[in-house]
Design a protein around this motif. Structure first.
Motif, mmCIF file in Angstrom:
data_model
loop_
_atom_site.group_PDB
_atom_site.id
_atom_site.type_symbol
_atom_site.label_atom_id
_atom_site.label_comp_id
_atom_site.label_asym_id
_atom_site.label_seq_id
_atom_site.Cartn_x
_atom_site.Cartn_y
_atom_site.Cartn_z
ATOM 1 N N TYR A 160 0.840 -1.201 0.000
ATOM 2 C CA TYR A 160 0.000 0.000 0.000
ATOM 3 C C TYR A 160 0.873 1.249 0.000
ATOM 4 O O TYR A 160 1.882 1.311 0.703
ATOM 5 C CB TYR A 160 -0.897 0.010 1.244
ATOM 6 N N GLY A 161 0.465 2.242 -0.771
ATOM 7 C CA GLY A 161 1.171 3.518 -0.758
ATOM 8 C C GLY A 161 0.968 4.284 -2.052
ATOM 9 O O GLY A 161 0.244 3.848 -2.950
ATOM 10 N N LEU A 202 7.228 -13.293 -8.596
ATOM 11 C CA LEU A 202 5.825 -12.979 -8.354
ATOM 12 C C LEU A 202 5.128 -12.558 -9.643
ATOM 13 O O LEU A 202 5.743 -12.016 -10.562
ATOM 14 C CB LEU A 202 5.693 -11.862 -7.324
ATOM 15 N N THR A 203 3.835 -12.786 -9.679
ATOM 16 C CA THR A 203 2.988 -12.363 -10.785
ATOM 17 C C THR A 203 2.084 -11.238 -10.315
ATOM 18 O O THR A 203 1.489 -11.315 -9.239
ATOM 19 C CB THR A 203 2.127 -13.534 -11.287
ATOM 20 N N PHE A 204 1.972 -10.185 -11.117
ATOM 21 C CA PHE A 204 1.082 -9.066 -10.792
ATOM 22 C C PHE A 204 -0.368 -9.520 -10.877
ATOM 23 O O PHE A 204 -0.761 -10.190 -11.827
ATOM 24 C CB PHE A 204 1.345 -7.910 -11.756
ATOM 25 N N VAL A 205 -1.151 -9.170 -9.858
ATOM 26 C CA VAL A 205 -2.560 -9.562 -9.817
ATOM 27 C C VAL A 205 -3.473 -8.372 -10.084
ATOM 28 O O VAL A 205 -4.324 -8.411 -10.973
ATOM 29 C CB VAL A 205 -2.925 -10.195 -8.456
ATOM 30 N N GLU A 206 -3.288 -7.286 -9.321
ATOM 31 C CA GLU A 206 -4.208 -6.151 -9.456
ATOM 32 C C GLU A 206 -3.611 -4.898 -8.823
ATOM 33 O O GLU A 206 -2.837 -4.976 -7.876
ATOM 34 C CB GLU A 206 -5.545 -6.480 -8.777
ATOM 35 N N ASP A 207 -3.977 -3.765 -9.381
ATOM 36 C CA ASP A 207 -3.630 -2.445 -8.843
ATOM 37 C C ASP A 207 -4.951 -1.792 -8.448
ATOM 38 O O ASP A 207 -5.739 -1.396 -9.314
ATOM 39 C CB ASP A 207 -2.902 -1.624 -9.910
ATOM 40 N N VAL A 208 -5.208 -1.718 -7.141
ATOM 41 C CA VAL A 208 -6.485 -1.209 -6.640
ATOM 42 C C VAL A 208 -6.318 0.252 -6.228
ATOM 43 O O VAL A 208 -5.484 0.575 -5.386
ATOM 44 C CB VAL A 208 -6.984 -2.028 -5.435
ATOM 45 N N GLN A 209 -7.121 1.124 -6.823
ATOM 46 C CA GLN A 209 -7.068 2.534 -6.469
ATOM 47 C C GLN A 209 -7.707 2.741 -5.097
ATOM 48 O O GLN A 209 -8.792 2.235 -4.824
ATOM 49 C CB GLN A 209 -7.781 3.382 -7.515
ATOM 50 N N MET A 210 -6.998 3.494 -4.235
ATOM 51 C CA MET A 210 -7.447 3.718 -2.874
ATOM 52 C C MET A 210 -7.675 5.216 -2.637
ATOM 53 O O MET A 210 -7.270 6.051 -3.447
ATOM 54 C CB MET A 210 -6.396 3.184 -1.887
ATOM 55 N N LEU A 238 -1.260 -5.776 -5.607
ATOM 56 C CA LEU A 238 -1.411 -7.170 -5.224
ATOM 57 C C LEU A 238 -0.592 -8.067 -6.156
ATOM 58 O O LEU A 238 -0.675 -7.932 -7.387
ATOM 59 C CB LEU A 238 -2.884 -7.580 -5.276
ATOM 60 N N PHE A 239 0.178 -8.960 -5.556
ATOM 61 C CA PHE A 239 1.011 -9.898 -6.307
ATOM 62 C C PHE A 239 0.827 -11.304 -5.726
ATOM 63 O O PHE A 239 0.443 -11.453 -4.572
ATOM 64 C CB PHE A 239 2.495 -9.517 -6.213
ATOM 65 N N LYS A 240 1.161 -12.310 -6.541
ATOM 66 C CA LYS A 240 1.067 -13.683 -6.061
ATOM 67 C C LYS A 240 2.218 -14.505 -6.614
ATOM 68 O O LYS A 240 2.627 -14.320 -7.763
ATOM 69 C CB LYS A 240 -0.261 -14.322 -6.489
ATOM 70 N N ARG A 241 2.743 -15.409 -5.794
ATOM 71 C CA ARG A 241 3.760 -16.354 -6.246
ATOM 72 C C ARG A 241 3.066 -17.594 -6.779
ATOM 73 O O ARG A 241 2.194 -18.170 -6.128
ATOM 74 C CB ARG A 241 4.687 -16.730 -5.089
#
Length: 196
Positions: free
Chosen positions: A131-132, A176-184, A192-195
């Protein structure tokens, strides 16, 4: 010692939790890097009762974190581990790693060390949540983030809002594989990333 408090943590804890409820639904334990005041750890452990929340930070912040923990008294919330990115991590393997508002504070070499630690300690099928604020193709997402970046660099020349693309490259190098970029809210992102 007065219990530490971050208004930013209070403002963003609910939007972050909304994402973590799904992303961490199948997670057994989470290592939080840079727990800071301890507010996030209490809020997330309280609402994500299926997982064990492992805090970590430099020892100078442990007393403040423990004040929040003692008040909350949650069975799935653990005492803070001593973790400095310059040294070895105090864990073997974890299902997930979470960090908030850290990568723009630490130096770029420590950002690289962070991902080296992720590569070493994140389990198979493990998940990473960051987060940031971030820049995209070198551009800020808002004027306030540009001002914040100037402020960061005035405080410490090694601090800076990081480029989304550079973070994704380090994550990929760490397996890691990129999963999602959630706007906050407040011009922040939840990456969000996942192995696999």
């Amino acid at each position: 010692m007065e219990k530490p408090f971050s208004q930013a943590c209070e403002n963003n804890k609910s939007p972050i939790l909304h994402v973590l409820k799904d992303f961490f639904a199948d997670v057994e334990n989470v290592l939080e890097i840079g727990s800071g005041t301890g507010q996030h750890s209490v809020h997330f452990a309280k609402h994500l009762t299926h997982l064990q929340w492992l805090c970590s930070d430099r020892e100078v912040n442990h007393l403040g974190i423990l004040q929040w923990h003692q008040e909350a008294s949650l069975a799935n919330l653990h005492a803070p581990l001593s973790l400095d990115l310059q040294y070895a991590w105090p864990v073997d393997s974890v299902n997930a790693i979470y960090t908030a508002n850290t990568l723009h504070i630490i130096s770029w070499p420590l950002v690289e060390r962070f991902f080296q630690g992720v590569e070493k300690h994140l389990a198979h099928q493990g998940k990473l949540c960051i987060y940031g604020p971030f820049k995209y193709q070198g551009n800020y997402t808002s004027a306030s983030n540009a001002e914040f970046d100037t402020f960061l660099k005035q405080q410490d020349a090694n601090s800076a809002i990081r480029d989304f693309e550079a973070i994704c490259q380090l994550a990929e190098q760490a397996g890691l594989t990129f999963v999602e970029d959630v706007q906050m809210p407040a011009n922040n992102q939840l990456l969000l990333f996942k192995r696999q």
